[in-house]
Design a protein around this motif. Structure first.
Motif, PDB file in Angstrom:
ATOM      1  N   GLY A  58       0.811  -1.212   0.000  1.00 55.47           N
ATOM      2  CA  GLY A  58       0.000   0.000   0.000  1.00 55.47           C
ATOM      3  C   GLY A  58       0.838   1.253   0.000  1.00 55.47           C
ATOM      4  N   GLY A  59       2.171   1.119   0.131  1.00 49.76           N
ATOM      5  CA  GLY A  59       3.061   2.271   0.190  1.00 49.76           C
ATOM      6  C   GLY A  59       3.300   2.913  -1.164  1.00 49.76           C
ATOM      7  N   SER A  60       3.973   4.050  -1.137  1.00 50.76           N
ATOM      8  CA  SER A  60       4.136   4.865  -2.344  1.00 50.76           C
ATOM      9  C   SER A  60       4.999   4.200  -3.404  1.00 50.76           C
ATOM     10  CB  SER A  60       4.728   6.222  -1.971  1.00 50.76           C
ATOM     11  OG  SER A  60       6.013   6.087  -1.371  1.00 50.76           O
ATOM     12  N   ALA A  61       6.096   3.540  -3.008  1.00 52.99           N
ATOM     13  CA  ALA A  61       7.028   2.988  -3.995  1.00 52.99           C
ATOM     14  C   ALA A  61       6.355   1.935  -4.862  1.00 52.99           C
ATOM     15  CB  ALA A  61       8.254   2.395  -3.291  1.00 52.99           C
ATOM     16  N   TRP A  62       5.652   1.011  -4.237  1.00 58.63           N
ATOM     17  CA  TRP A  62       4.985  -0.048  -4.992  1.00 58.63           C
ATOM     18  C   TRP A  62       3.891   0.527  -5.887  1.00 58.63           C
ATOM     19  CZ3 TRP A  62       5.388  -5.331  -5.681  1.00 58.63           C
ATOM     20  CH2 TRP A  62       4.276  -5.961  -6.280  1.00 58.63           C
ATOM     21  N   GLN A  63       3.050   1.388  -5.326  1.00 62.98           N
ATOM     22  CA  GLN A  63       1.918   1.915  -6.082  1.00 62.98           C
ATOM     23  C   GLN A  63       2.366   2.749  -7.289  1.00 62.98           C
ATOM     24  OE1 GLN A  63      -1.601   1.531  -5.470  1.00 62.98           O
ATOM     25  NE2 GLN A  63      -0.827  -0.169  -4.248  1.00 62.98           N
ATOM     26  N   ILE A  64       3.345   3.619  -7.086  1.00 61.08           N
ATOM     27  CA  ILE A  64       3.797   4.481  -8.178  1.00 61.08           C
ATOM     28  C   ILE A  64       4.546   3.675  -9.226  1.00 61.08           C
ATOM     29  CG2 ILE A  64       5.276   6.435  -8.778  1.00 61.08           C
ATOM     30  CD1 ILE A  64       4.629   7.611  -6.013  1.00 61.08           C
ATOM     31  N   SER A  65       5.437   2.787  -8.807  1.00 60.38           N
ATOM     32  CA  SER A  65       6.204   1.992  -9.766  1.00 60.38           C
ATOM     33  C   SER A  65       5.286   1.129 -10.620  1.00 60.38           C
ATOM     34  CB  SER A  65       7.218   1.112  -9.030  1.00 60.38           C
ATOM     35  OG  SER A  65       8.146   1.890  -8.313  1.00 60.38           O
ATOM     36  N   ALA A  66       4.258   0.542  -9.998  1.00 57.21           N
ATOM     37  CA  ALA A  66       3.328  -0.307 -10.742  1.00 57.21           C
ATOM     38  C   ALA A  66       2.531   0.502 -11.752  1.00 57.21           C
ATOM     39  CB  ALA A  66       2.389  -1.022  -9.775  1.00 57.21           C
ATOM     40  N   LEU A  67       2.096   1.693 -11.376  1.00 53.41           N
ATOM     41  CA  LEU A  67       1.338   2.522 -12.318  1.00 53.41           C
ATOM     42  C   LEU A  67       2.228   2.965 -13.474  1.00 53.41           C
ATOM     43  CD1 LEU A  67      -1.220   3.926 -13.170  1.00 53.41           C
ATOM     44  CD2 LEU A  67      -0.671   5.808 -11.619  1.00 53.41           C
ATOM     45  N   GLU A  68       3.459   3.319 -13.177  1.00 49.35           N
ATOM     46  CA  GLU A  68       4.392   3.715 -14.241  1.00 49.35           C
ATOM     47  C   GLU A  68       4.594   2.598 -15.255  1.00 49.35           C
ATOM     48  OE1 GLU A  68       7.435   6.915 -12.136  1.00 49.35           O
ATOM     49  OE2 GLU A  68       7.864   4.769 -11.988  1.00 49.35           O
ATOM     50  N   ALA A  69       4.550   1.338 -14.797  1.00 48.87           N
ATOM     51  CA  ALA A  69       4.822   0.203 -15.677  1.00 48.87           C
ATOM     52  C   ALA A  69       3.572  -0.325 -16.373  1.00 48.87           C
ATOM     53  CB  ALA A  69       5.465  -0.926 -14.870  1.00 48.87           C
ATOM     54  N   SER A  70       2.404   0.232 -16.066  1.00 47.06           N
ATOM     55  CA  SER A  70       1.156  -0.291 -16.615  1.00 47.06           C
ATOM     56  C   SER A  70       0.707   0.501 -17.839  1.00 47.06           C
ATOM     57  CB  SER A  70       0.056  -0.232 -15.548  1.00 47.06           C
ATOM     58  OG  SER A  70      -0.488   1.071 -15.453  1.00 47.06           O
ATOM     59  N   ARG A  71      -0.317  -0.015 -18.481  1.00 45.40           N
ATOM     60  CA  ARG A  71      -0.891   0.680 -19.637  1.00 45.40           C
ATOM     61  C   ARG A  71      -1.662   1.932 -19.228  1.00 45.40           C
ATOM     62  NH1 ARG A  71      -4.276  -3.676 -22.820  1.00 45.40           N
ATOM     63  NH2 ARG A  71      -4.745  -1.838 -24.074  1.00 45.40           N
ATOM     64  N   ARG A  72      -1.873   2.121 -17.946  1.00 45.01           N
ATOM     65  CA  ARG A  72      -2.642   3.280 -17.471  1.00 45.01           C
ATOM     66  C   ARG A  72      -1.754   4.444 -17.049  1.00 45.01           C
ATOM     67  NH1 ARG A  72      -4.292   1.970 -12.874  1.00 45.01           N
ATOM     68  NH2 ARG A  72      -3.084   0.070 -12.774  1.00 45.01           N
ATOM     69  N   TRP A  73      -0.453   4.378 -17.351  1.00 44.39           N
ATOM     70  CA  TRP A  73       0.478   5.392 -16.838  1.00 44.39           C
ATOM     71  C   TRP A  73       0.131   6.803 -17.309  1.00 44.39           C
ATOM     72  CZ3 TRP A  73       3.379   8.455 -20.066  1.00 44.39           C
ATOM     73  CH2 TRP A  73       3.438   8.066 -21.403  1.00 44.39           C
ATOM     74  N   ALA A  74      -0.489   6.927 -18.474  1.00 46.64           N
ATOM     75  CA  ALA A  74      -0.824   8.262 -18.997  1.00 46.64           C
ATOM     76  C   ALA A  74      -2.264   8.668 -18.692  1.00 46.64           C
ATOM     77  CB  ALA A  74      -0.580   8.320 -20.501  1.00 46.64           C
ATOM     78  N   ASN A  75      -3.022   7.825 -18.002  1.00 47.32           N
ATOM     79  CA  ASN A  75      -4.395   8.165 -17.640  1.00 47.32           C
ATOM     80  C   ASN A  75      -4.411   9.177 -16.494  1.00 47.32           C
ATOM     81  OD1 ASN A  75      -4.842   5.993 -19.372  1.00 47.32           O
ATOM     82  ND2 ASN A  75      -6.512   5.170 -18.141  1.00 47.32           N
ATOM     83  N   PRO A  76      -5.509   9.914 -16.346  1.00 50.04           N
ATOM     84  CA  PRO A  76      -5.629  10.801 -15.184  1.00 50.04           C
ATOM     85  C   PRO A  76      -5.599  10.019 -13.872  1.00 50.04           C
ATOM     86  CG  PRO A  76      -7.256  11.360 -16.852  1.00 50.04           C
ATOM     87  CD  PRO A  76      -6.649  10.061 -17.277  1.00 50.04           C
TER      88      PRO A  76
END
Length: 350
Positions: A58-76
């Motif tokens: 639930g921490g910032s590192a996991w959540q941000i890194s996962a979003l950066e690596a996903s297809r949703r990285w450019a979504n709002p």
């Protein structure tokens, strides 16, 4: 977990309504959120205090890194924080509907709601979205919830759609330090561990603690991990770190400035032959990946690195050693873990 990052939802549409992007606490993309250290540290503190099966994820590192690596990285994204709580959602669109999910919505390990004020923050934010998008259906996915009934704070405010179990997790308590940890393992496990350590020492195996705190140090540690991975069965199958290099590389780098990375390297002479990598968020540790060279597989390197990790965590006063979800074929997790919390996902309609 080593399957490639992907998203079951359609790619981001080229244009998002200006009424949505002008809403408070809505950012055009993750890059636009541009979060400095202070809210990230508060994020991690809230995650550590949360009663959830996988607090570290639930921490910032996991959540941000996962979003950066996903297809949703450019979504709002939605990010809103107060002293008592936080919400962090990624937005996706399927047809006319708007979906709110945690920033890490691939494995769904953790909740997008943290702290006692989170539900009120969500209600206020969704109310604003509803006024701006009156004809758009809005669904909300809240993952990473503990076992029990759906939280009344959410079901009173939104229409429940579904409530389902997602994972059973594997974790070990670190109460009582290393002596306490060992006392919760079986006598057979302890005898096997003693024999394995004797064989490993005879083979010249040593263990190194590595906790990079700079971007340069994180890059060097990750390069060493990748070198070991290429010698392992995971590397030969192109799984593990090889399958999702960008994600795990970003995770090591994001752990580093907050002194959260915990890596045990197994060495034979001057050569790295194994690594056990995870992150310590507050007092909750989450293991990420463990690998070792095939030519040392008979030395129980993986088990010994997990034990060395537990010893390190006990020295630091950590509370939990989390091994991720229980999965078929990964019997070692059952041997190491006496705690098996379950996580649930709640689907809501706004």
């Amino acid at each position: 977990m080593s399957e490639p990052m992907r998203d079951c939802l359609a790619p981001a549409p080229k244009a998002w309504p200006s009424s949505l992007l002008s809403a408070q606490h809505v950012y055009r993309s993750l890059a636009d959120a541009n979060l400095p250290d202070e809210p990230l540290l508060h994020w991690d503190d809230l995650a550590d205090r949360e009663d959830m099966p996988d607090a570290s994820s639930g921490g910032s590192a996991w959540q941000i890194s996962a979003l950066e690596a996903s297809r949703r990285w450019a979504n709002p994204v939605i990010f809103r924080q107060s002293p008592q709580g936080q919400i962090a959602f990624s937005l996706s669109r399927t047809g006319k509907a708007l979906k709110l999910q945690a920033w890490e919505a691939h494995w769904k390990f953790a909740s997008p709601l943290l702290g006692e004020a989170a539900v009120d923050l969500l209600v206020e934010t969704v109310s604003d979205l509803r006024q701006r998008l009156p004809d758009v259906p809005i669904s909300i996915e809240v993952s990473g919830l503990p076992a029990g009934k759906p939280p009344k704070a959410l079901t009173r405010r939104f229409e429940p759609f579904s409530w389902r179990q997602h994972f059973s997790h594997a974790a070990a308590s670190l109460d009582g330090g290393m002596d306490g940890w060992l006392s919760r393992r079986s006598a057979g496990f302890r005898r096997s561990l003693w024999r394995a350590r004797s064989h490993a020492e005879a083979a010249g195996l040593t263990f190194e603690r590595c906790a990079p705190t700079t971007q340069g140090g994180a890059g060097e540690a990750y390069a060493r991990m990748l070198s070991v991975e290429r010698l392992s069965w995971k590397g030969q199958c192109r799984s593990g770190l090889i399958a999702v290099q960008g994600f795990y590389g970003a995770l090591v780098r994001r752990y580093a400035p907050h002194k959260q990375a915990r890596i045990i390297f197994a060495r034979q002479g001057e050569r790295d032959v194994g690594f056990c990598f995870g992150g310590l968020v507050g007092r909750s540790y989450r293991g990420q990946q463990t690998s070792y060279a095939e030519d040392v597989a008979t030395l129980s390197v993986g088990n010994l690195m997990h034990v060395e990790t537990a010893r390190w965590l006990c020295d630091e006063g950590a509370r939990f050693q989390h091994f991720g979800p229980l999965q078929p074929g990964l019997d070692y997790k059952a041997r190491f873990c006496e705690l098996k919390p379950r996580s649930f996902i709640l689907q809501l309609l706004a």
